[in-house]
Design an enzyme around this catalytic site. Structure first.
Site, mmCIF file in Angstrom:
data_model
loop_
_atom_site.group_PDB
_atom_site.id
_atom_site.type_symbol
_atom_site.label_atom_id
_atom_site.label_comp_id
_atom_site.label_asym_id
_atom_site.label_seq_id
_atom_site.Cartn_x
_atom_site.Cartn_y
_atom_site.Cartn_z
ATOM 1 C CG HIS A 183 -30.907 -19.623 18.787
ATOM 2 N ND1 HIS A 183 -29.894 -20.226 19.497
ATOM 3 C CD2 HIS A 183 -31.623 -20.641 18.235
ATOM 4 C CE1 HIS A 183 -29.979 -21.535 19.390
ATOM 5 N NE2 HIS A 183 -31.016 -21.813 18.624
ATOM 6 C CG ASP A 184 -27.692 -17.780 21.032
ATOM 7 O OD1 ASP A 184 -27.746 -16.798 21.784
ATOM 8 O OD2 ASP A 184 -28.470 -18.749 21.135
ATOM 9 N N GLY A 201 -28.404 -22.358 14.941
ATOM 10 C CA GLY A 201 -27.985 -21.588 16.102
ATOM 11 C C GLY A 201 -26.495 -21.678 16.374
#
Length: 337
Positions: A183-184, A201
């Protein structure tokens, strides 16, 4: 069976048999009153499950046992091989290819946007919810993928962890089998991630970065452009531009000379980078100052400071020591006196 096709600002409904190849002729009004024929044959296998509200472009091929959800948009020329699936609010650009078992998007809030000419390999999982304890099921989360990426088999790429962020993949990347992008993450252009590269992440990767197999990158790390990460490396701090790291706890091993040569850096640029690197990271006598003093010396060097690639490397190092950054990978102290 009812199919929905959207062309320009006008909506058209077509009825056709699920057992037939669909060949729809659509004539669109354009400026000046000219009428343009945009017809291309599309094929939807009778064993596929395609929601009537899905937006299907021209020349799309959907194989058996595929599924396409109601909010999906498939661009022109997309190919869904047998057993591939597109869920949730997901948009595929033109000429994308999903190999058997590939899954793109999910039904959680948010969306997945895939650009043109992307190939998604066998059993890859792209644009599903993240593996982050901060994630809340009601949050909208996002993934954006650019154009011309080759995402190979069993790779996983997750949406962002919150609505104020997004996972971003640029253009022209080769992401080999069984890689993971969490994520991200922010991935630039023309990178090569070898098999089993794992990005935690919030990792940021610039352009033309090359990782060897089984590389692991800690969350919030930054990988500078034209850097190389050796096989099996565990990277827990930033890798500045143009540099090479390797090791179970990755250390700087010099410049990525092979990569710089392949990507067309001039002999003068490489020579200047080597001189700057030696002055910063390689001790040549017993009276050498601290790291900060050596870095400042190169920043004030009358010949080196005017070379753009040297300035970029120095800036990359400086940024890694900002308050919210992790610093750079450790380096060996060489004493050649």
């Amino acid at each position: 069976m009812l199919r929905f096709l959207k062309v320009g600002n006008r909506s058209h409904f077509f009825f056709f048999s699920a057992l037939q190849i669909r060949s729809v002729r659509v004539v669109v009004d354009v400026a000046g009153g000219e009428r343009v024929d945009t017809s291309k044959p599309s094929f939807i296998h009778p064993a596929a499950v395609v929601h009537p509200n899905a937006v299907i472009g021209q020349g799309v091929s959907i194989g058996p046992f595929c599924s396409v959800s109601s909010s999906v948009k498939l661009g022109n020329g997309c190919q869904l091989f047998p057993g591939s699936h597109v869920f949730g609010s997901t948009e595929l650009g033109d000429n994308c290819m999903l190999m058997t078992g590939a899954v793109v998007g999910d039904d959680y809030p948010g969306c997945t946007i895939i650009g043109n000419n992307n190939r998604i390999g066998y059993h890859a999982v792209i644009g599903v919810k993240c593996q982050d304890m901060k994630y809340k099921p009601e949050d909208e989360c996002f993934l954006e993928v650019g154009h011309n990426n080759d995402i190979r088999e069993h790779t996983s790429i997750h949406r962002s962890s919150k609505s104020t962020d997004r996972t971003v993949i640029g253009n022209g990347n080769l992401i080999m089998g069984s890689c993971h992008i969490a994520h991200d993450c922010k991935i630039g252009n023309n990178n090569i991630f070898a098999n089993n590269t794992l990005l935690a992440g919030h990792v940021e990767v610039e352009d033309y970065v090359h990782t060897a197999g089984a590389t692991v990158v800690h969350q919030f790390c930054h990988l500078g452009s034209f850097s190389f990460l050796g096989g099996g490396s565990v990277v827990s701090q930033d890798v500045p531009k143009y540099m090479m790291v390797s090791g179970e706890r990755a250390e700087l091993r010099g410049l990525n000379l092979v990569g710089l040569t392949r990507y067309g850096f001039s002999i003068e640029e490489i020579r200047s980078l080597r001189t700057a690197y030696r002055k910063i990271f390689m001790c040549v006598d017993g009276n050498v100052g601290s790291f900060e003093e050596r870095l400042a010396e190169v920043e004030q060097h009358e010949n080196l400071v005017h070379v753009p690639v040297v300035r970029a490397m120095l800036q990359s190092i400086r940024h890694s020591f900002a308050e919210d950054r992790r610093g750079i990978c450790k380096f060996r102290h060489w004493n050649v006196s």
